[in-house]
Design a protein around this motif. Structure first.
Motif, PDB file in Angstrom:
ATOM      1  N   GLU A  15      -4.685  11.130  -2.044  1.00  0.00           N
ATOM      2  CA  GLU A  15      -5.249  11.219  -3.394  1.00  0.00           C
ATOM      3  C   GLU A  15      -4.562  10.218  -4.324  1.00  0.00           C
ATOM      4  N   GLY A  16      -3.256  10.081  -4.181  1.00  0.00           N
ATOM      5  CA  GLY A  16      -2.503   9.133  -4.994  1.00  0.00           C
ATOM      6  C   GLY A  16      -2.884   7.689  -4.739  1.00  0.00           C
ATOM      7  N   LYS A  17      -3.475   7.437  -3.584  1.00  0.00           N
ATOM      8  CA  LYS A  17      -3.907   6.080  -3.235  1.00  0.00           C
ATOM      9  C   LYS A  17      -5.409   5.903  -3.402  1.00  0.00           C
ATOM     10  N   GLY A  18      -6.046   6.879  -4.074  1.00  0.00           N
ATOM     11  CA  GLY A  18      -7.473   6.752  -4.352  1.00  0.00           C
ATOM     12  C   GLY A  18      -8.404   7.237  -3.260  1.00  0.00           C
ATOM     13  N   HIS A  19      -7.889   7.962  -2.297  1.00  0.00           N
ATOM     14  CA  HIS A  19      -8.718   8.490  -1.205  1.00  0.00           C
ATOM     15  C   HIS A  19      -8.958   9.977  -1.464  1.00  0.00           C
ATOM     16  N   ALA A  46      -4.033  10.926   4.149  1.00  0.00           N
ATOM     17  CA  ALA A  46      -3.379   9.705   4.622  1.00  0.00           C
ATOM     18  C   ALA A  46      -2.279  10.101   5.594  1.00  0.00           C
ATOM     19  N   VAL A  47      -2.432   9.679   6.814  1.00  0.00           N
ATOM     20  CA  VAL A  47      -1.466  10.032   7.850  1.00  0.00           C
ATOM     21  C   VAL A  47      -0.581   8.829   8.123  1.00  0.00           C
ATOM     22  N   HIS A  48       0.712   9.070   8.136  1.00  0.00           N
ATOM     23  CA  HIS A  48       1.677   8.021   8.428  1.00  0.00           C
ATOM     24  C   HIS A  48       2.263   8.260   9.803  1.00  0.00           C
ATOM     25  N   LEU A  49       2.968   7.288  10.300  1.00  0.00           N
ATOM     26  CA  LEU A  49       3.500   7.333  11.658  1.00  0.00           C
ATOM     27  C   LEU A  49       4.278   8.601  11.951  1.00  0.00           C
ATOM     28  N   ALA A  50       5.162   9.010  11.051  1.00  0.00           N
ATOM     29  CA  ALA A  50       5.996  10.188  11.310  1.00  0.00           C
ATOM     30  C   ALA A  50       5.154  11.440  11.488  1.00  0.00           C
TER      31      ALA A  50
END
Length: 98
Positions: A73-77, A82-86
């Motif tokens: 949401e913070g990145k406009g999605h 948003a899934v990161h590697l960890a």
């Protein structure tokens, strides 16, 4: 009792001019190795996967899902995750882990 051979610096038996060249090459190798490591870290930190279907996050704790949703949401999605590697290595979805 056997003794291990003594470790020596590369180019130890070379003439002075060739020793200088070996030193230059070692220095350059050190520089590009450091730059490569920095690039890998930057790429790893920048990587993300935006997921629309929350069922693909099966196996993740609710706190991880909430954090991923807030990040997206913070990145406009809006309404996505948003899934990161960890996070991707912990999930049950084999497709995300790949």
């Amino acid at each position: 009792m056997k003794h291990a051979p003594a470790l020596s610096s590369p180019g130890l038996d070379l003439p002075a001019d060739q020793k200088a060249r070996v030193a230059e090459l070692e220095s350059r190798l050190s520089e590009i190795t450091q730059k490569f490591s920095e690039n890998v870290l930057d790429s790893t930190n920048a990587w993300e996967l935006v997921i629309e279907d929350e069922s693909r996050l099966a196996g993740l704790p609710e706190s991880a899902k909430a954090a991923a949703a807030a990040d997206a949401e913070g990145k406009g999605h809006e309404g996505k995750v948003a899934v990161h590697l960890a996070i991707s290595v912990d999930g049950a979805s084999a497709a995300i882990r790949r």
